[in-house]
Design a protein around this motif. Sequence first.
Motif, PDB file in Angstrom:
ATOM      1  N   VAL A  86       0.874  -1.171   0.000  1.00 22.11           N
ATOM      2  CA  VAL A  86       0.000   0.000   0.000  1.00 22.11           C
ATOM      3  C   VAL A  86       0.911   1.220   0.000  1.00 22.11           C
ATOM      4  CG1 VAL A  86      -1.784   1.237   1.287  1.00 22.11           C
ATOM      5  CG2 VAL A  86      -1.747  -1.265   1.343  1.00 22.11           C
ATOM      6  N   GLU A  87       0.648   2.152  -0.881  1.00 22.93           N
ATOM      7  CA  GLU A  87       1.454   3.368  -0.936  1.00 22.93           C
ATOM      8  C   GLU A  87       1.415   4.068   0.414  1.00 22.93           C
ATOM      9  OE1 GLU A  87       0.620   5.993  -4.150  1.00 22.93           O
ATOM     10  OE2 GLU A  87       0.572   4.376  -5.619  1.00 22.93           O
ATOM     11  N   PHE A  88       2.527   4.717   0.759  1.00 19.96           N
ATOM     12  CA  PHE A  88       2.645   5.333   2.074  1.00 19.96           C
ATOM     13  C   PHE A  88       1.499   6.296   2.378  1.00 19.96           C
ATOM     14  CE2 PHE A  88       4.069   8.635   4.986  1.00 19.96           C
ATOM     15  CZ  PHE A  88       4.375   7.860   6.089  1.00 19.96           C
ATOM     16  N   ALA A  89       1.168   7.173   1.445  1.00 22.69           N
ATOM     17  CA  ALA A  89       0.098   8.160   1.675  1.00 22.69           C
ATOM     18  C   ALA A  89      -1.241   7.467   1.951  1.00 22.69           C
ATOM     19  CB  ALA A  89      -0.030   9.101   0.482  1.00 22.69           C
ATOM     20  N   LYS A  90      -1.524   6.410   1.222  1.00 24.61           N
ATOM     21  CA  LYS A  90      -2.769   5.654   1.412  1.00 24.61           C
ATOM     22  C   LYS A  90      -2.734   4.921   2.754  1.00 24.61           C
ATOM     23  CE  LYS A  90      -6.624   3.580   0.136  1.00 24.61           C
ATOM     24  NZ  LYS A  90      -7.887   4.243   0.298  1.00 24.61           N
ATOM     25  N   SER A  91      -1.597   4.341   3.089  1.00 26.37           N
ATOM     26  CA  SER A  91      -1.448   3.647   4.358  1.00 26.37           C
ATOM     27  C   SER A  91      -1.692   4.614   5.522  1.00 26.37           C
ATOM     28  CB  SER A  91      -0.043   3.042   4.450  1.00 26.37           C
ATOM     29  OG  SER A  91       0.122   2.311   5.615  1.00 26.37           O
ATOM     30  N   ARG A  92      -1.086   5.779   5.446  1.00 27.48           N
ATOM     31  CA  ARG A  92      -1.269   6.801   6.486  1.00 27.48           C
ATOM     32  C   ARG A  92      -2.738   7.193   6.600  1.00 27.48           C
ATOM     33  NH1 ARG A  92      -1.415  12.304   7.337  1.00 27.48           N
ATOM     34  NH2 ARG A  92      -0.162  13.056   9.088  1.00 27.48           N
ATOM     35  N   LYS A  93      -3.386   7.406   5.473  1.00 30.85           N
ATOM     36  CA  LYS A  93      -4.808   7.755   5.453  1.00 30.85           C
ATOM     37  C   LYS A  93      -5.647   6.649   6.105  1.00 30.85           C
ATOM     38  CE  LYS A  93      -8.448   9.137   2.244  1.00 30.85           C
ATOM     39  NZ  LYS A  93      -8.831   9.334   0.849  1.00 30.85           N
ATOM     40  N   ASN A  94      -5.310   5.395   5.815  1.00 30.46           N
ATOM     41  CA  ASN A  94      -6.032   4.259   6.400  1.00 30.46           C
ATOM     42  C   ASN A  94      -5.894   4.246   7.919  1.00 30.46           C
ATOM     43  OD1 ASN A  94      -6.742   3.395   3.826  1.00 30.46           O
ATOM     44  ND2 ASN A  94      -5.162   1.838   3.722  1.00 30.46           N
ATOM     45  N   PHE A  95      -4.661   4.470   8.408  1.00 24.89           N
ATOM     46  CA  PHE A  95      -4.436   4.479   9.853  1.00 24.89           C
ATOM     47  C   PHE A  95      -5.218   5.612  10.515  1.00 24.89           C
ATOM     48  CE2 PHE A  95      -1.054   1.658   8.738  1.00 24.89           C
ATOM     49  CZ  PHE A  95      -0.829   0.881   9.871  1.00 24.89           C
ATOM     50  N   LEU A  96      -5.206   6.779   9.909  1.00 17.05           N
ATOM     51  CA  LEU A  96      -5.948   7.910  10.468  1.00 17.05           C
ATOM     52  C   LEU A  96      -7.454   7.629  10.494  1.00 17.05           C
ATOM     53  CD1 LEU A  96      -3.963  10.886   8.905  1.00 17.05           C
ATOM     54  CD2 LEU A  96      -3.945  10.115  11.302  1.00 17.05           C
ATOM     55  N   LYS A  97      -7.960   6.958   9.481  1.00 17.85           N
ATOM     56  CA  LYS A  97      -9.387   6.604   9.445  1.00 17.85           C
ATOM     57  C   LYS A  97      -9.720   5.588  10.537  1.00 17.85           C
ATOM     58  CE  LYS A  97     -13.513   6.768   7.640  1.00 17.85           C
ATOM     59  NZ  LYS A  97     -14.367   7.942   7.805  1.00 17.85           N
ATOM     60  N   LEU A  98      -8.842   4.604  10.754  1.00 15.20           N
ATOM     61  CA  LEU A  98      -9.061   3.633  11.837  1.00 15.20           C
ATOM     62  C   LEU A  98      -9.116   4.344  13.191  1.00 15.20           C
ATOM     63  CD1 LEU A  98      -6.658   0.800  10.621  1.00 15.20           C
ATOM     64  CD2 LEU A  98      -9.162   0.638  10.772  1.00 15.20           C
ATOM     65  N   ILE A  99      -8.248   5.319  13.376  1.00 16.00           N
ATOM     66  CA  ILE A  99      -8.249   6.101  14.620  1.00 16.00           C
ATOM     67  C   ILE A  99      -9.542   6.903  14.732  1.00 16.00           C
ATOM     68  CG2 ILE A  99      -7.140   8.034  15.821  1.00 16.00           C
ATOM     69  CD1 ILE A  99      -4.450   6.960  14.587  1.00 16.00           C
ATOM     70  N   GLU A 100      -9.931   7.550  13.651  1.00 14.62           N
ATOM     71  CA  GLU A 100     -11.149   8.360  13.647  1.00 14.62           C
ATOM     72  C   GLU A 100     -12.377   7.522  14.006  1.00 14.62           C
ATOM     73  OE1 GLU A 100     -13.898  10.140  10.147  1.00 14.62           O
ATOM     74  OE2 GLU A 100     -11.787  10.745  10.046  1.00 14.62           O
ATOM     75  N   ILE A 101     -12.508   6.370  13.391  1.00 13.72           N
ATOM     76  CA  ILE A 101     -13.652   5.477  13.677  1.00 13.72           C
ATOM     77  C   ILE A 101     -13.619   5.051  15.143  1.00 13.72           C
ATOM     78  CG2 ILE A 101     -14.692   3.222  13.189  1.00 13.72           C
ATOM     79  CD1 ILE A 101     -13.528   3.571  10.280  1.00 13.72           C
ATOM     80  N   SER A 102     -12.448   4.661  15.615  1.00 15.50           N
ATOM     81  CA  SER A 102     -12.314   4.210  17.004  1.00 15.50           C
ATOM     82  C   SER A 102     -12.701   5.312  17.987  1.00 15.50           C
ATOM     83  CB  SER A 102     -10.882   3.752  17.277  1.00 15.50           C
ATOM     84  OG  SER A 102     -10.558   2.642  16.479  1.00 15.50           O
ATOM     85  N   LYS A 103     -12.220   6.508  17.733  1.00 15.01           N
ATOM     86  CA  LYS A 103     -12.553   7.632  18.619  1.00 15.01           C
ATOM     87  C   LYS A 103     -14.045   7.953  18.582  1.00 15.01           C
ATOM     88  CE  LYS A 103      -8.307  10.267  18.986  1.00 15.01           C
ATOM     89  NZ  LYS A 103      -7.690  11.573  18.702  1.00 15.01           N
TER      90      LYS A 103
END
Length: 127
Positions: A86-103
């Motif tokens: 997964v491209e770095f920018a997409k990977s970072r976006k995915n991690f931020l979305k996982l955090i957002e959903i969790s919060k």
Amino acid sequence: MKNICVFGDSITYGESDYKFGGWVNQLRLFFNNKLKEDVFIYNLGVPGENSSDLLVRFEQESKIRKPDFVLFAIGTNDIPHGEKGVEFAKSRKNFLKLIEISKSRKYNLAFVGLTSANESLLEGYRK
């Protein structure tokens, strides 16, 4: 009883650890045998999964299990190797979305760091 959901890849799943059942099973044994805590740990590791794959299933899987705590151990399969990754920018976006959903669901959360990797595979990924 508290629920902990552990999301990740084959390392999380415990693939090929026929003796101990992987680190998530060891965590379960620690809580149940050593701490005597009333905790249920869901091992939601899927071999070969990357952050994009996890993002597709995370909301539904976590909603069903109503975790008190979410532990992410994902990212090894994001690292480019061959045609996969997964491209770095997409990977970072995915991690931020996982955090957002969790919060948004008020889950306590943590990330487990990646295991050691072949540094030559990371060239160009850190940009």
